[in-house]
Structures are given as structure tokens and as C-alpha cells.
Design an enzyme around this catalytic site. Structure first.
Site, PDB file in Angstrom:
ATOM      1  N   LEU A   1       0.857  -1.169   0.000  1.00  5.66           N
ATOM      2  CA  LEU A   1       0.000   0.000   0.000  1.00  5.66           C
ATOM      3  C   LEU A   1       0.901   1.230   0.000  1.00  5.66           C
ATOM      4  O   LEU A   1       1.999   1.203   0.576  1.00  5.66           O
ATOM      5  CB  LEU A   1      -0.903   0.040   1.249  1.00  5.66           C
ATOM      6  N   ASP A   2       0.449   2.320  -0.648  1.00  2.00           N
ATOM      7  CA  ASP A   2       1.201   3.572  -0.572  1.00  2.00           C
ATOM      8  C   ASP A   2       1.431   3.942   0.886  1.00  2.00           C
ATOM      9  O   ASP A   2       0.606   3.636   1.756  1.00  2.00           O
ATOM     10  CB  ASP A   2       0.419   4.714  -1.226  1.00  2.00           C
ATOM     11  N   MET A   3       2.525   4.638   1.127  1.00  2.00           N
ATOM     12  CA  MET A   3       2.833   5.103   2.481  1.00  2.00           C
ATOM     13  C   MET A   3       1.637   5.857   3.082  1.00  2.00           C
ATOM     14  O   MET A   3       1.305   5.690   4.254  1.00  2.00           O
ATOM     15  CB  MET A   3       4.064   6.008   2.450  1.00  2.00           C
TER      16      MET A   3
END
Length: 556
Positions: free
Chosen positions: A403-405
Site C-alpha cells: 500500500l502507498d505510504m
């Protein structure tokens, strides 16, 4: 100093920033916002230049939005004012007095650049005449046609020679059983002569065709050598012009140290990117340092229609670009005390990583926003490092997907290599079902739909992504509205593919939903967090093959 602009707004009660803006990730200061607002009011009413920003339907020329920047400065009289600049060039190629001049004006009358362009234009004219020459095109067609005919005839002759060879071999084999030694030796001599005859005929045929095409080919070579020579001359002139141009673009810092583009990029194998030095930020700082102005704060905003590939919203603030501006600004801002680089600040240390399911081979966690899935160059704290520390004997690669940060929500991890391989196979075959919840700016008019916009990385401004139908990877997202209120829309996202920043770009892009996710610091407006959450996942357990599903509500 005609480009130093006094504020029209009363700023006497406004506290100035203690440090200069970190240009690659920032929230504009109040004083910079006021300067930007005054510049925007000018843009709405100006008559100094003509450029179609796509905001006026009566204009018929090509609409192109543009980045503008303001730099709040203090002069030697301790007066506070601001400078204004635009990136690149205006459509009418004018330099209105409102804006600081370029670092180097390549288009001044009689400049080396204009002379060089004229020389290249003349070479292009000669090339165009040669390529359109009737004799040249007639020769090309003639040589091509004769060459194809020769190739076909020679191929046919080689086929006949192979068949003759096969026949001689068969005759020799049959003769061994029926002929006496004398007759057999005579036959061998005859077969050998036939082989020589075939080879001689083929050689004569090749020489005949070479002679037949020679004159036309020599005339064609003469044309092509002239074309190649002109192309070489054009390339050499173009390279010289570019290198000279790079040397002319020289940038100051507050110590009055001067470096040109060749010094700044400092790699013979890599040319400075196109347009380097033409962005608003270097122009603003150059003028400030040339005129002994002290930089206080800056901001850059987009004005006009959004481009087709990148995401730019009218009046939204954006950071300086990475590929062109970062090396230049690193030199120009040397010694200037700046705000902290929040891009490398670890804000996740105090955030808990909740494990919502665990067995011998599998982990399901609820990742908080602003925690990396895997370690980065600057920040090592991540889901991977925390789980690796907690389970040092895990044999698998751990991470199955990311997942994106900035995105929160459900993330799968594995403890064994076999489980990891099985789950990855499910992701590749798209049998895993995922659902995200996002809160978008504004109200959508449709209830549900599908977005199909191919994506690739923006090579000039990583990690941003671009919509690109030529080189982008297929990216598909299904969506539906959950609710709408207070000028926001809550939606479900169902990613069919899993490209980097797919949901963020599909939400924000003008050909997607044209409604950025709230808090998106790359494609929208920065807030307390990105309002995007991986809310649901369904998959087959890697060993038992039982269907499993998990759901975690977002905290927004």
C-alpha cells in the site's frame, strides 16, 4: 528594481516565516499565499500578454496551462515585497514587466542561439529538398524493385541448385549398386562437372545482376551520402548549440557563487533535462540574488486548464519538480536555512501496526497511514521491518503486496516462501477481491462507473504518475458512490489492476473522476492525511484453500 512588487494587501500584522520554504514539499506560508492571490488577481485582469490558459471559451488557439511562482523577499531597505515568475515561455513570447526575466534569454536579437537555429533551419531545408527530389525517389523505387526481383531470382536459382545436388546424390547412390568401377568413375566426373556448372552459372548470374543495378545504386548512394552528411552536420550543430546553451545558463546562490548547468548536473553521460533553468523557482531566486534581495518564502501554483497527462488543478499549489529543479535549487539554496524536509521525516514511529489475523503461514495487518510497506531510501521504519523484527524465523519474503505510504488499511503478509508464492499467484491472476474507501473533493454526477487510464511514472518528477496512452501500463478501476455530503463524496474503489498511485490518479485526473482524494499531497491538496483506506479483502488461504475475508473501517 522594477520587478520588486510591494504588497497591495496590508501585511503589517503578518508574522514572517522563520525559515525559507523547502521547495519540494511544503504548505505555503500565509505571506506567500497573499502574494500568490495578488498575482492571480493580476492574471485574471491583465492585458500585458496573450496566452490561452483554457479559461476563456472565446479564445481559439491551443489552450495550455502554466506554472507561476511568487517569491516573498526583503530588500536592502528592509521592505517586504515579492517577485513573480512563470515557467517556460508565454504563447506570445513576451516578457511582461510584472515578471522577472529568464536566467538566460536565448532569443535576444542576434544571439548565438537564433543564429544557430537559422543554420539548422537551412540544413533542414536542404534535407527536405533532397528527400523530395524526383530523381532520388525514382531511384529508390527502381533499386528497391530490381533488388527484390534479383533476390527472388537468386533464391529460385539456389533452390534449383539444392534440388540438383539432391538428384546427383541419389544418382550416385543408385550407380554404386549397378555400375562397374570404370562407368562409376565416369559418372562421378560427370556429376562433379554438373556441380561446377551450377556454381559457375550462379556466380555469373550474381555478376550480371550486380552490373545491371550498379549504375542506379551508385546514383542512389550519392544522394544518401549527401543526406547522411547533412544529418551529421545538423547533429553536430545541434549538440554544439545545446552545450553552449547549457554553459550560458549560470545560476547564483546567496554567496554569489555561479554555476552553469554543465557544472550543476556534472555528468558527461547525462545531459541536463530539456527546459532546465526555465522553471519559475530558479528565475525567482536568480533575480533575488542578483539584486541583493533576501528570500523569505515562496510558492508555485498552476494557472489554467489541466494538461492531458499530468494532474494539475487551476490555482492549486505544487512543489518544484525533481529532475530539472532539484539539482539547480540544491546549488542556489546552499546555505539558506530551510524548513524541514517532511518527505524524509519519520512520522510513523508512534503509530501502532495492528495484527488482525495470524496463523502458521499468514498475517493480516491494519497498516496506519504514513507507514511504509517496505523500507525506503531515507526512512527504514516499515511494515516489513516491524514484522521481520517480530518474526525473525519467518522464511518467506513476508510482503505479498503493498500500500502507498499515505494509504491505510489491510495488508497481507506471509511467514513462508510457499504461502507467499501462492498468494502472489492469486494477485497475478486477479482472483483476490479488494475494496477501498476514499473521500473525494466535490460532488460526482454519476453513481458508479469504470475508469480506464493507462499509467506510467513521470520521469521528470518521480514518484508522480502520468496518464500515457503511448507508453503507459493498462490501469482499470471500478467505483461507486457510498454517500455525498458537505461537498464531498465517499466512494468505494475496486482496483482491477494494481498500478502505482492508480486510485489517486484515477480520482484526480480530468478524464477520471476529476475529484482528488482529500489530503492527496501529490495530486490534490495536502491535509492531515490521505483519505484512502484499503477496507476489504477476500482470498483463498494459501494452505487450507478456504475462502477468507477481512474488513476494517477507516478512521475518516
Amino acid at each position: 528594481m522594477k520587478h520588486f512588487q510591494h504588497f497591495k494587501t496590508d501585511i503589517s500584522e503578518i508574522e514572517l516565516p522563520a525559515k525559507f520554504t523547502f521547495p519540494f514539499y511544503y504548505e505555503p506560508s500565509l505571506i506567500a499565499k497573499i502574494a500568490a492571490k495578488e498575482l492571480q488577481e493580476y492574471l485574471e485582469n491583465q492585458t500585458d500578454f496573450e496566452h490561452n490558459f483554457g479559461l476563456n471559451e472565446t479564445q481559439t488557439d491551443l489552450p495550455i496551462g502554466k506554472m507561476f511562482g511568487v517569491l516573498v523577499v526583503k530588500n536592502e531597505k528592509n521592505e517586504i515585497g515579492y517577485l513573480a515568475a512563470f515557467s517556460g515561455k508565454l504563447a506570445d513570447k513576451s516578457l511582461p514587466e510584472k515578471f522577472v526575466p529568464p536566467v538566460f534569454n536565448m532569443r535576444t536579437e542576434g544571439s548565438f542561439y537564433i543564429k544557430g537555429e537559422l543554420e539548422i533551419d537551412e540544413i533542414n531545408r536542404q534535407l527536405s529538398l533532397l528527400k523530395k527530389d524526383k530523381n532520388y525517389n525514382k531511384l529508390k523505387k527502381s533499386v528497391k524493385k530490381i533488388t527484390e526481383t534479383i533476390a527472388e531470382d537468386l533464391a529460385l536459382q539456389r533452390k534449383k541448385m539444392r534440388l540438383s545436388k539432391k538428384d546427383r546424390k541419389l544418382r550416385k547412390k543408385n550407380a554404386q549398386a549397378t555400375l562397374n568401377d570404370s562407368d562409376f568413375n565416369n559418372l562421378i566426373k560427370k556429376l562433379t562437372q554438373e556441380s561446377y556448372n551450377d556454381q559457375f552459372f550462379y556466380k555469373e548470374l550474381v555478376e550480371y545482376y550486380d552490373l545491371k543495378i550498379k549504375k542506379n545504386r551508385l546514383e542512389l548512394i550519392n544522394f544518401e551520402e549527401k543526406i547522411a552528411s547533412l544529418k551529421t552536420a545538423r547533429k553536430e550543430k545541434s549538440n554544439y548549440l545545446q552545450q553552449t546553451l547549457f554553459s550560458k545558463y549560470a545560476f547564483l546562490n546567496q554567496q554569489k557563487e555561479l554555476k552553469n548547468l554543465l557544472d550543476i548536473f556534472n555528468n558527461p553521460a547525462i545531459k541536463p533535462p530539456a527546459g532546465a533553468g526555465e522553471c519559475a523557482a530558479p528565475k525567482l531566486l536568480q533575480y533575488a540574488f542578483l539584486n541583493n534581495l533576501t528570500p523569505i518564502s515562496m510558492s508555485e501554483f498552476w494557472w489554467g486548464i489541466s494538461p492531458n497527462s499530468a494532474i494539475r488543478k487551476h490555482k492549486n499549489y505544487y512543489p518544484a519538480c525533481q529532475s530539472r529543479c532539484k539539482p539547480i535549487l540544491a546549488h542556489m539554496l546552499e546555505g539558506v536555512e530551510m524548513d524541514a524536509n517532511l518527505l524524509i521525516e519519520n512520522v510513523s514511529e508512534e503509530k501502532e501496526l495492528e495484527i488482525i489475523y495470524e496463523d502458521d503461514v499468514l498475517l493480516v495487518v491494519n497498516k496506519p497511514a504514513e507507514l511504509l510497506s517496505v523500507p525506503g531510501k531515507e526512512i527504514t521504519d516499515s511494515v516489513y521491518t516491524r514484522i521481520k523484527e517480530k518474526y525473525p524465523n519467518a522464511t518467506g519474503p513476508l510482503i505479498v503486496h503493498r500500500l502507498d505510504m499515505a494509504t491505510s488499511g489491510i495488508l497481507l503478509l506471509t511467514k513462508t516462501k510457499e504461502a507467499n508464492k501462492t498468494l502472489q499467484s492469486q494477485f497475478i491472476n486477479r482472483t483476490i477481491k479488494k475494496r477501498y474507501i476514499a473521500l473525494l473533493e466535490g460532488n460526482l454526477t454519476e453513481k458508479k462507473g469504470e475508469i480506464n487510464l493507462p499509467l506510467r511514472v513521470d520521469l521528470d518528477d518521480r514518484p508522480r504518475q502520468l496518464v500515457c496512452f503511448e507508453h503507459g501500463k493498462n490501469a482499470v478501476t471500478e467505483w461507486e458512490i457510498i454517500e455525498q455530503k458537505n461537498n464531498t463524496t465517499r466512494v468505494y474503489f475496486y482496483p482491477i489492476t494494481g498500478r502505482t498511485h492508480q486510485l489517486r490518479v484515477h480520482a484526480a485526473h480530468k478524464d477520471g473522476l476529476n475529484s482528488p482524494i482529500i489530503g492527496d499531497d501529490l495530486y490534490g491538496t495536502k491535509k492531515n492525511r490521505l483519505h484512502l483506506h484499503a477496507e476489504f479483502i477476500e482470498f483463498l488461504h494459501p494452505t487450507s484453500r478456504d475462502k477468507m475475508s477481512f474488513s476494517i473501517k477507516p478512521n475518516f
